[in-house]
Write a protein that holds these residues in place. Structure first.
Motif, short mmCIF file in Angstrom:
data_model
loop_
_atom_site.label_atom_id
_atom_site.label_comp_id
_atom_site.label_asym_id
_atom_site.label_seq_id
_atom_site.Cartn_x
_atom_site.Cartn_y
_atom_site.Cartn_z
N GLY A 116 0.77 -1.24 0.00
CA GLY A 116 0.00 0.00 0.00
C GLY A 116 0.80 1.28 0.00
N ALA A 117 2.11 1.22 0.29
CA ALA A 117 2.89 2.44 0.47
C ALA A 117 2.88 3.38 -0.74
CB ALA A 117 4.33 2.09 0.86
N PRO A 118 3.12 2.89 -1.98
CA PRO A 118 3.07 3.83 -3.10
C PRO A 118 1.72 4.53 -3.24
CG PRO A 118 4.16 1.81 -3.76
CD PRO A 118 3.56 1.55 -2.41
N SER A 119 0.64 3.80 -2.93
CA SER A 119 -0.69 4.42 -3.01
C SER A 119 -0.85 5.49 -1.94
CB SER A 119 -1.78 3.35 -2.85
OG SER A 119 -1.91 2.93 -1.50
N ALA A 120 -0.20 5.31 -0.78
CA ALA A 120 -0.27 6.31 0.28
C ALA A 120 0.41 7.61 -0.16
CB ALA A 120 0.39 5.78 1.56
N TRP A 121 1.58 7.48 -0.78
CA TRP A 121 2.29 8.68 -1.26
C TRP A 121 1.41 9.46 -2.23
CZ3 TRP A 121 7.16 5.51 -3.07
CH2 TRP A 121 7.74 4.90 -1.96
N VAL A 122 0.79 8.74 -3.15
CA VAL A 122 -0.03 9.39 -4.18
C VAL A 122 -1.27 10.02 -3.55
CG1 VAL A 122 -1.41 9.02 -6.26
CG2 VAL A 122 0.80 7.86 -6.00
N ALA A 123 -1.96 9.27 -2.69
CA ALA A 123 -3.19 9.78 -2.09
C ALA A 123 -2.93 11.02 -1.23
CB ALA A 123 -3.85 8.69 -1.25
N LEU A 124 -1.87 10.98 -0.43
CA LEU A 124 -1.53 12.13 0.41
C LEU A 124 -1.15 13.33 -0.43
CD1 LEU A 124 0.56 10.24 3.12
CD2 LEU A 124 -1.62 11.41 3.52
N SER A 125 -0.37 13.07 -1.47
CA SER A 125 0.07 14.17 -2.35
C SER A 125 -1.12 14.84 -3.05
CB SER A 125 1.06 13.63 -3.39
OG SER A 125 1.46 14.64 -4.29
#
Length: 533
Positions: A116-125
């Motif tokens: 899930g980490a890459p999706s977290a970076w994108v969602a937060l950004s």
């Protein structure tokens, strides 16, 4: 709260600043986050930059194939993000039984769930960031391409993992791990410069496509092909159907403060349950009876957490019950003068990284990202630098257990970001890394902060205890001997442990609500640093 109150000698001084702060376990990552703040980014941009850089400069704890959770204080409101991935749709108890397995293995392709980490970076950004993701991930890409010298604690953990993997992970699917995390086919030494160009290329693709390459494009294809080749369960279909979940954080009130966590499937609720129980007891860290009550409260909370916590829709009891005043009072009433062997509550029928970031606008982020058990599954997708977590290892194959393995289900998760507020205003982010030490570390940091009035660095430097199961308690060497002796007299099987890595790695940033000044503490048990502006 007087953050400068300092009743004992701490190993470091609390760091103070006004314009911004990043606290994490690697100096290079903290500096990467601060650089983003200085370029006009906010706390969220800084957190993403730090998290991505940590996949490079602390691969012993996390990677691009990690899961992540975040608590974000933005414009006087707290938001929660659950970026832990579910199990593959094709996995099941029956599928494992057909392979002769009676439990989920620790390493290899089987325990890998959707990262899930890459999706977290994108969602937060996309929701909160000010700078483009290509700029925010630039420091991580640079370190992966150009390399960096391996620091002492990192090198120690790398060496331990390398030796274990060399002995245990001998089949072909682990070859890429050794190729990625070595220098000329050998273990990297402390002070040597390690680099990973493939890692840089993957981060660049994630930044340029806003994560699409990882979940839908060429990186997803590579993950899918690898899993098919080695008979794994994770597929491109699993990646394509995944989205992180924005959630409402849950809180418990403790002596004038509200302690916030991400709701289950994370174990943050265990720290809250322990605080809810302990607030009915004494509050004196120098007194054996108070420490005894803390330990017993944590034992009861953890026993219930392991019995009931899983993905929220599969829990046999709701979080409101576990955080209720009645639950705390009933569980506290079970604490006696001697150590107990706890049993689950009779419910009513019916290697990880943590970082904290703050900016001058008042925004703050509590962020956690992890593989599991160090490097995770031991699986690295060739020519990508993608090291995959092994979160599926915590699933149970007991059909009567709430955390029973099912397709598309999120498992009980150890990583937990915390956040503290008072009177609906942010105090700040906090967290303590370290598997099942995490709720215990959070509990101790919060009680030392609120009950003992310690500043962030002093609260982190306090000697820690850890409940290991049954009546066994492990304490650090500098834990006061008189307390060790008195706790033993109360029936605790207490042991002094010299491995400081077992007691967690924490970061704290508090904001003074009157002056706006930031106060930071970082873990003396690792290579931690605070970058401040």
């Amino acid at each position: 709260m007087n953050f400068l109150h300092h009743p004992f000698a701490s190993k470091r001084n609390t760091v103070m600043s006004t314009r911004g702060m990043v606290a994490t376990s690697q100096p290079l990552a903290a500096q990467a986050g601060l650089d983003i703040l200085k370029k006009g980014g906010n706390a969220v941009d800084a957190a993403i930059a730090t998290a991505a850089t940590l996949t490079v400069v602390e691969p012993t704890s996390n990677g691009i194939g990690s899961d992540a959770f975040a608590l974000v204080w933005m414009k006087d409101e707290l938001y929660g993000l659950n970026a832990s991935g579910p199990s593959p749709k094709s996995i099941s108890k029956e599928a494992l039984t057909e392979r002769g397995l009676d439990k989920v293995p620790m390493h290899g392709v089987i325990p890998v769930t959707v990262p899930g980490a890459p999706s977290a970076w994108v969602a937060l950004s996309e929701r909160f960031g000010k700078l483009p993701l290509t700029e925010v991930l630039a420091p991580a890409i640079s370190y992966a391409e150009e390399g960096y010298p391996i620091s002492p604690t990192l090198g120690h953990n790398w060496k331990n993992a390398y030796k274990q993997y060399k002995e245990k992970l001998t089949t072909e699917e682990f070859t890429s791990w050794f190729e990625t995390f070595s220098i000329d086919g050998r273990l990297p030494e402390i002070g040597e410069v390690w680099k990973s160009p493939a890692h840089a290329g993957t981060l660049r693709l994630i930044a340029e496509t806003k994560g699409a390459a990882f979940y839908k494009g060429e990186l997803a294809d590579k993950i899918d092909a690898f899993m098919k080749k080695y008979n794994g369960f994770l597929s491109k279909e699993d990646l394509m159907s995944y989205e992180p979940e924005w959630v409402d954080p849950i809180s418990v009130h403790y002596k004038g403060y509200d302690v916030w966590e991400i709701p289950p499937n994370g174990q943050g609720i265990v720290a809250q349950m322990a605080l809810n129980i302990y607030q009915h007891g004494e509050a004196n860290w120098q007194d054996a009876n108070s420490i005894h009550q803390q330990i017993e409260a944590m034992k009861l909370a953890y026993t219930d957490g392991k019995a009931f916590v899983t993905e929220r829709t599969h829990m046999p009891v709701d979080t409101e019950t576990l955080l209720s005043k009645e639950y705390g009072e009933k569980r506290f009433a079970e604490i006696t003068d001697t150590a107990l062997d706890p049993i689950p509550f009779d419910i009513p029928k019916g290697g990880t990284i943590y970082l904290a970031a703050a900016d001058e606008e008042g925004n703050m982020v509590s962020y956690i990202q992890s593989n599991y058990m160090g490097f995770g599954s031991g699986i690295v997708i060739p020519n990508t630098g993608i090291s995959l977590q092994n979160r599926g290892y915590d699933f149970s194959l007991d059909e009567n257990h709430p955390n029973f393995l099912k397709p598309g289900k999120r498992t009980y998760h150890t990583i937990i970001p915390g956040f503290l507020t008072k009177d609906n205003q942010a105090v700040g982010p906090f967290g303590v890394m370290g598997g099942y030490m995490q709720p215990q570390g959070q509990f101790q940091v919060i009680t030392h902060t609120i009950d003992a009035h310690l500043n962030p660095q002093a609260a982190l430097d306090m000697p820690r205890w850890q409940w290991m199961g049954e009546k066994r308690i492990e304490v650090e060497p500098h834990f006061p001997n008189y307390l060790v002796q008195e706790l033993a007299q109360k029936g605790h099987d207490i042991h002094i442990t010299h491995d400081s890595g077992l007691f967690g790695r924490g970061q704290v940033i508090w904001r003074d609500q009157k002056t706006g000044v930031l106060y930071g503490g970082t873990e003396s048990r690792t290579d931690g640093q605070i970058a401040a502006w």
